[in-house]
Design a protein around this motif. Structure first.
Motif, PDB file in Angstrom:
ATOM      1  N   ALA A 122      15.058 -26.436  43.104  1.00  0.00           N
ATOM      2  CA  ALA A 122      15.569 -26.843  44.860  1.00  0.00           C
ATOM      3  C   ALA A 122      14.714 -25.805  45.274  1.00  0.00           C
ATOM      4  O   ALA A 122      14.226 -25.952  45.773  1.00  0.00           O
ATOM      5  N   ALA A 126      11.155 -26.691  47.720  1.00  0.00           N
ATOM      6  CA  ALA A 126      10.773 -25.722  49.799  1.00  0.00           C
ATOM      7  C   ALA A 126      10.053 -25.078  49.426  1.00  0.00           C
ATOM      8  O   ALA A 126       9.312 -24.901  50.167  1.00  0.00           O
ATOM      9  N   TRP A 181       6.978 -25.760  51.584  1.00  0.00           N
ATOM     10  CA  TRP A 181       6.606 -24.747  53.048  1.00  0.00           C
ATOM     11  C   TRP A 181       5.161 -24.670  52.760  1.00  0.00           C
ATOM     12  O   TRP A 181       4.230 -24.769  53.276  1.00  0.00           O
TER      13      TRP A 181
END
Length: 168
Positions: A10, A14, A18
């Motif tokens: 996870a 992320a 980004w």
């Protein structure tokens, strides 16, 4: 407690998302190079918009800026077209009635905005509203807040929906 191995994917996703967003913000292919306005539009988009990243441009703020140039417009849509184009769509107001301001008859839209285009005689096909300036004088080019005008507009809306109520 969660095992660290379930959080690692996870976290990596992320970070990847980004990094991709940062890439998109800096990619030359998303720099605005074209702005499409209708040919007859008096709106002018500021020059600093060209070269701005299409994905990071605040389209709502630009819409408000353009609407301030022409308050008689109902709205101005600013639409992103990938990869590098902005399309501007001015939306006109639709007259639903007319009021007399001084010697001129002016169209009024459903919100109570008195349009600047006046004429010496009433326009055929638009309901004439009289006596609506009793609380305060009507101002051309502005949305009115007086209750008599808004009440008259509600009545005219009902009459348009139920034309049988109108006697000739």
């Amino acid at each position: 407690a969660r095992h660290p191995q379930t959080l690692a994917p996870a976290g990596l996703m992320a970070m990847g998302g980004w990094a991709f967003w940062i890439f998109l913000q800096r990619a030359e292919s998303f720099r605005i190079t074209h702005v499409h306005l209708p040919a007859d539009s008096p709106l002018q988009v500021r020059a600093s918009v060209l070269g701005t990243n299409l994905l990071t441009l605040d389209v709502e703020s630009l819409s408000h800026e353009l609407r301030r140039q022409q308050p008689a417009l109902r709205d101005v849509r600013v639409i992103r077209q990938l990869p590098n184009t902005l399309r501007i769509e001015p939306l006109s107001r639709a007259p639903v009635a007319q009021v007399r301001v001084g010697p001129q008859w002016h169209p009024v839209d459903e919100t109570g905005f008195v349009m600047p285009e006046g004429r010496p005689h009433p326009a055929a096909g638009l309901i004439r509203l009289t006596g609506v300036e009793r609380d305060a004088p009507l101002e051309v080019g502005k949305e009115q807040t007086g209750e008599p005008l808004h009440l008259a507009l509600r009545v005219s809306r009902s009459l348009r929906r139920h034309p049988a109520l109108i006697s000739r």
